[in-house]
Scaffold this active site. Structure first.
Site, PDB file in Angstrom:
ATOM      1  N   HIS A   1       0.821  -1.223   0.000  1.00 42.67           N
ATOM      2  CA  HIS A   1       0.000   0.000   0.000  1.00 42.67           C
ATOM      3  C   HIS A   1       0.852   1.270   0.000  1.00 42.67           C
ATOM      4  CE1 HIS A   1      -3.640  -2.279   0.449  1.00 42.67           C
ATOM      5  NE2 HIS A   1      -3.277  -2.799   1.612  1.00 42.67           N
TER       6      HIS A   1
ATOM      7  N   ASP B   1      -4.131 -13.017   3.110  1.00 36.86           N
ATOM      8  CA  ASP B   1      -5.429 -12.645   3.679  1.00 36.86           C
ATOM      9  C   ASP B   1      -6.609 -13.012   2.780  1.00 36.86           C
ATOM     10  OD1 ASP B   1      -4.458 -10.627   2.016  1.00 36.86           O
ATOM     11  OD2 ASP B   1      -4.555  -9.050   3.546  1.00 36.86           O
TER      12      ASP B   1
HETATM   13  N1  Q9C Z   1      -8.711  -1.426  11.096  1.00 41.47           N
HETATM   14  C1  Q9C Z   1      -2.471  -5.290   4.136  1.00 41.47           C
HETATM   15  O1  Q9C Z   1      -3.074  -6.356   4.061  1.00 41.47           O
HETATM   16  N2  Q9C Z   1      -7.777  -1.334   7.267  1.00 41.47           N
HETATM   17  N3  Q9C Z   1      -3.062  -4.191   4.614  1.00 41.47           N
HETATM   18  C2  Q9C Z   1      -8.441  -2.433   7.925  1.00 41.47           C
HETATM   19  C3  Q9C Z   1      -9.205  -2.481  10.269  1.00 41.47           C
HETATM   20  C4  Q9C Z   1      -6.688  -1.520   6.426  1.00 41.47           C
HETATM   21  C5  Q9C Z   1      -4.438  -4.196   5.051  1.00 41.47           C
HETATM   22  C6  Q9C Z   1      -9.478  -1.977   8.878  1.00 41.47           C
HETATM   23  C7  Q9C Z   1      -6.336  -2.867   5.902  1.00 41.47           C
HETATM   24  C8  Q9C Z   1      -4.946  -2.844   5.309  1.00 41.47           C
HETATM   25  C9  Q9C Z   1      -1.040  -5.203   3.772  1.00 41.47           C
HETATM   26 ZN    ZN Z   2      -4.112  -7.264   2.658  1.00 43.52          ZN
END
Ligand code: Q9C
Ligand code: ZN
Length: 345
Positions: A162, A287
């Site tokens: 990201h 994920d």
């Molecule tokens: N607080 C990667 O898998 N927001 N990033 C999630 C929970 C962001 C995930 C909400 C998710 C980012 C590298």
């Molecule tokens: Zn992710």
């Protein structure tokens, strides 16, 4: 498979993040990597320390002012108030459309907003050292493959996909996959493909390479209309300028089955073959797993073995870079399933 670990990752250990306006414990924890390293060792993969400095290649994928900010961000935070050592800084204001991002504010929290895409990427005392050492591992893993090793794995956190040219976001600070791809380019590969299989669109990697024809970015991810990062990752983003046709987004609805996911993988592989890539970087988020607490695809642990087997059949020198995956106890099994599936072919 030769795996490069990040000896400094545990220094990046923020305590909480924001979720629906409330502070909750971080999902992206040092424990995640303990599980991966345990599975690697149990299944016969050694852990090698990084042996390359990412600095020169970092400057090719991130801007000087972002790198300067990130490197000293924690010291800047402490300089405001020595008691800040126990406080996590979060941005609260961002230069959205019509506001200026060319002038660095003198206010620290405003600078943090300038260099962040969200308030979900907490900084901690050891963040720079951890991110830098992780990018060293990505550089090392890519160099090894450039020297003729079939495949390598960069076993690191925080993740990277990201993080864009001049911003952090989504738990990411330095874009390890972009560092790996650029390192392969610098060591003789003419055309590099980055395949991102993390549940979340790799907006940072896409943006870094969007105007370039020498790196193809292909991503399978949750539809950004409902899934993070929301503001990028649509199918009509196909590249710009020299890079027209070199960006491929394959968004799938939340809830997508493994069968449909593997259909998208076939499409991704066909695009990579059609491009004529001579090296491959995998942004290996785990994920898409059915048990992930913040994602909504339905891959089983055995599907990750199948993923590794399919990637091996691309017959390309391959660098795997760990990204997301928040079912921590299953992360090691799922990650090493990919690597073992790859090596079995
Ligand atoms: N607080 C990667 O898998 N927001 N990033 C999630 C929970 C962001 C995930 C909400 C998710 C980012 C590298
Ligand atoms: Zn992710």
């Amino acid at each position: 498979m030769i795996t490069f670990h990040n000896p400094l990752h545990s220094g990046h250990a923020p305590v909480h993040e924001f979720f629906r306006g409330e502070r909750v414990p971080c999902f992206e924890t040092p424990t995640r990597l303990d599980y991966v390293q345990e599975a690697l060792q149990l299944r016969g993969h050694g852990l090698t320390a990084p042996d390359a400095d990412c600095r020169p290649v970092l400057a090719e994928v991130h801007t000087p002012r972002y790198l300067a900010f990130l490197e000293s961000a924690w010291q800047q935070w402490l300089a405001l108030d020595a008691a800040n050592g126990d406080v996590q800084p979060f941005p609260s204001v961002w230069p959205v459309r019509t506001l200026r991002s060319d002038v660095e504010p003198l206010n620290f929290v405003a600078r943090l907003g300038l260099y962040s895409m969200d308030n979900g990427t907490p900084l901690a005392a050891g963040t720079w050292a951890a991110a830098k050492s992780g990018a060293d591992a990505a550089t090392s893993a890519a160099r090894r493959v450039a020297q003729g090793t079939r495949a390598s794995f960069c076993c690191t956190r925080p993740p990277g996909h990201h993080a864009g040219p001049d911003f952090m976001g989504g738990y990411c600070f330095l874009n390890n996959a972009a560092v790996a791809a650029q390192t392969l380019r610098n060591h003789g590969a003419q055309r590099v493909a980055v395949l991102d299989v993390d549940y979340h669109h790799g907006n940072g990697t896409q943006s870094i390479f969007y105007g370039r024809a020498d790196v193809l970015f292909v991503s399978i991810h949750g539809d950004p209309r409902t899934e993070y990062p929301f503001y990028l990752g649509h199918a009509d983003e196909t590249g710009a300028g020299d890079g027209v046709g070199c960006n491929v987004n394959l968004p799938l609805p939340a809830g997508t089955s493994a069968a449909t996911w593997f259909d998208a993988l076939e499409h991704a592989c066909a695009r990579i073959t059609g491009y004529g890539a001579d090296a491959l970087v995998i942004s290996l988020g785990l994920d898409a797993y059915e048990g992930d607490p913040i994602s909504r695809f339905a891959l089983a642990s055995s599907d990750f073995t199948r993923l590794g087997e399919r990637l091996a059949r691309m017959s390309l020198p391959t660098v795997f870079v760990l990204e997301g995956g928040y079912a921590a106890a299953e992360l090691g099994t799922n990650a090493v399933n990919v690597l073992d599936g790859f090596e079995q072919v």
